[in-house]
Design an enzyme around this catalytic site. Structure first.
Site, PDB file in Angstrom:
ATOM      1  N   ASP A   1       0.838  -1.197   0.000  1.00 43.62           N
ATOM      2  CA  ASP A   1       0.000   0.000   0.000  1.00 43.62           C
ATOM      3  C   ASP A   1       0.878   1.254   0.000  1.00 43.62           C
ATOM      4  O   ASP A   1       1.939   1.250  -0.612  1.00 43.62           O
ATOM      5  CB  ASP A   1      -0.910  -0.035   1.242  1.00 43.62           C
ATOM      6  CG  ASP A   1      -2.255   0.621   1.011  1.00 43.62           C
ATOM      7  OD1 ASP A   1      -2.277   1.857   0.901  1.00 43.62           O
ATOM      8  OD2 ASP A   1      -3.268  -0.078   0.941  1.00 43.62           O
TER       9      ASP A   1
ATOM     10  N   HIS B   1      -3.564   6.117   3.599  1.00 43.11           N
ATOM     11  CA  HIS B   1      -4.323   4.930   3.209  1.00 43.11           C
ATOM     12  C   HIS B   1      -3.748   3.654   3.812  1.00 43.11           C
ATOM     13  O   HIS B   1      -4.482   2.823   4.372  1.00 43.11           O
ATOM     14  CB  HIS B   1      -4.346   4.852   1.684  1.00 43.11           C
ATOM     15  CG  HIS B   1      -5.231   3.800   1.119  1.00 43.11           C
ATOM     16  ND1 HIS B   1      -4.792   2.515   0.863  1.00 43.11           N
ATOM     17  CD2 HIS B   1      -6.531   3.829   0.744  1.00 43.11           C
ATOM     18  CE1 HIS B   1      -5.788   1.805   0.352  1.00 43.11           C
ATOM     19  NE2 HIS B   1      -6.860   2.573   0.262  1.00 43.11           N
TER      20      HIS B   1
ATOM     21  N   SER C   1     -11.280  -0.711  -0.270  1.00 42.25           N
ATOM     22  CA  SER C   1      -9.983  -0.678   0.406  1.00 42.25           C
ATOM     23  C   SER C   1     -10.111  -1.042   1.867  1.00 42.25           C
ATOM     24  O   SER C   1      -9.203  -1.613   2.470  1.00 42.25           O
ATOM     25  CB  SER C   1      -9.364   0.723   0.312  1.00 42.25           C
ATOM     26  OG  SER C   1      -8.660   0.894  -0.879  1.00 42.25           O
TER      27      SER C   1
END
Length: 422
Positions: free
Chosen positions: A159, A191, A348
């Site tokens: 990520d 994120h 996600s």
């Protein structure tokens, strides 16, 4: 002589056959950048090919050449920047299987992202309640403790990196590898930290016993390249193999793009090596089979639902989806400080709910390996709850805790509509 000439004519197309070139018409393609997948596994042949093509590319194009190579069991290749002439030479090499144009990938969390204050009300995010109950509307998280004798599990977060010092991780997060040129070994986007919090946060995570390993493939803006995503998968698999923990490891990949054969083949090889791979279905509101790595048959592909078990309108769907998990307004750790939190959503956030169940089941039920894990998730899954299906299975991730299996929760839960957003 006539027969010999006929044989030559018949063999001519085979001799002239080029390796297939894929995805050159993608809107998000990266000009003059290609992912080359090799047939051969012989290291002498591979190294000779790499050296030759790198030299030709550098000669024919300024700043051209091989950017990185990929090497793991069942998957060998490289990412190269080159001109059309070099590409033609590559495709004519009989050791090349196929070539894919490189393309952009994005984090699969486009819905919203806002700061969320730390509070007692937020200590038990709704997603944890959902995966530990058969019905929606629960805030509390019910979980088992790790089994006696359980060995350490590992979650590779491929990520934007992880803020490894965040209070949620209690020293269980480390930085593995950084594939983003010129970026620091931390999370500049948020994120990756958010995903890692869902996987293994002390208070916001599913499994607070797993080791979190950051593999950074996207930068500050949350975008990257398919070639870098493949590199992240390859690195994670090789690291797990080096540690001897492949059967106790999971890769979470909550980034994706258009369907890409090379990325799907990398996922296939990862699973064949013993590492379970969990991926986000994507947030385009389209068939997940048109995206990668969501279309990889060997991955556990996760679609997102809200508090009332409705599949998110933005969530990808279809037969390539394996399971659903909470993905709307999910509260987790953030990158701004060691005590910062955010609420955001998308597939996600759904994928790490499942990736963490992989390590959870490994340490609670002492099962291991991709096939056993995938089967167990399917058997445990809560059925006949998902709304707005479109070819995807009617299954919501469930952790199989004994308290929920023994007791009827219906009289204890709130209606999902009355739950306040965290």
């Amino acid at each position: 002589m006539k027969i010999f000439n006929l044989i030559l004519v018949a063999l001519a197309p085979l001799a002239l056959a080029k390796a297939t070139l894929m995805d050159t018409d993608m809107a998000n393609g990266i000009v003059d950048n290609y992912i080359v997948v090799m047939k051969s596994t012989d290291q002498k042949i591979l190294q000779a090919h790499y050296q030759q093509m790198n030299a030709i590319a550098q000669q024919n194009k300024e700043k051209g050449g091989i950017k990185r190579t990929y090497g793991m069991s069942g998957f060998n290749g490289y990412h190269i920047e080159c001109d059309d002439s070099t590409l033609d030479t590559i495709r004519n090499d009989p050791n090349v299987d196929y070539v894919v144009q490189d393309s952009r990938i994005i984090t699969e969390a486009p819905i919203s992202s806002e700061a969320a204050p730390r509070s007692d009300a937020a200590a038990e995010p709704w997603g944890l309640g959902r995966i530990s109950h058969r019905e929606s509307g629960f805030k509390s998280y019910i979980k088992e403790t790790a089994a006696k004798g359980a060995m350490q599990t590992y979650a590779y977060i491929v990520d934007s990196g992880i803020l490894v010092t965040h209070q949620e991780f209690g020293g269980r997060a480390i930085f593995g590898h950084n594939f983003v040129d010129g970026s620091p070994d931390t999370d500049e986007n948020g994120h990756g930290t958010h995903v890692a919090g869902i996987v293994g946060g002390n208070t916001v995570g599913v499994d607070d016993s797993t080791q979190l390993i950051a593999v950074k493939i996207t930068g500050v803006n949350g975008t990257g390249a398919m070639s870098t995503g493949i590199a992240g998968i390859v690195w994670a698999v090789n690291d797990a193999l080096m540690r001897g923990v492949e059967m106790r490891s999971v890769i979470n990949k909550s980034t994706g793009g258009n369907r890409n054969q090379a990325q799907n083949d990398a996922v296939k090889s990862a699973v064949e090596a013993g590492v379970t791979v969990v991926v986000a279905a994507g947030n385009q509101g389209e068939n997940a089979c048109n995206h990668s790595p969501g279309s990889a048959a060997e991955a556990i592909t996760v679609s997102a639902t809200d508090k009332c078990d409705k599949r998110l309108e933005s969530s990808n769907y279809g037969t390539c989806v394996d399971i659903h998990a909470p993905g709307d307004n999910i509260y987790s750790a953030w990158k701004d400080s060691d005590s910062s939190y955010h609420t955001t959503g998308g597939t996600s956030m759904a994928a790490p709910h499942v990736a963490s169940l992989v390590t959870y089941l490994m340490s609670r039920e002492l099962i291991s390996g991709p096939e056993a894990i995938a089967n167990r998730l399917d058997v445990l899954g809560t059925r006949s709850k998902v709304q707005e299906l479109s070819g995807d299975p009617d299954v919501i991730a469930f952790n199989g805790n004994s308290a929920e299996l023994l007791y009827d929760p219906h009289s204890e839960g709130d209606e999902c509509e009355t739950l306040e957003d965290i």
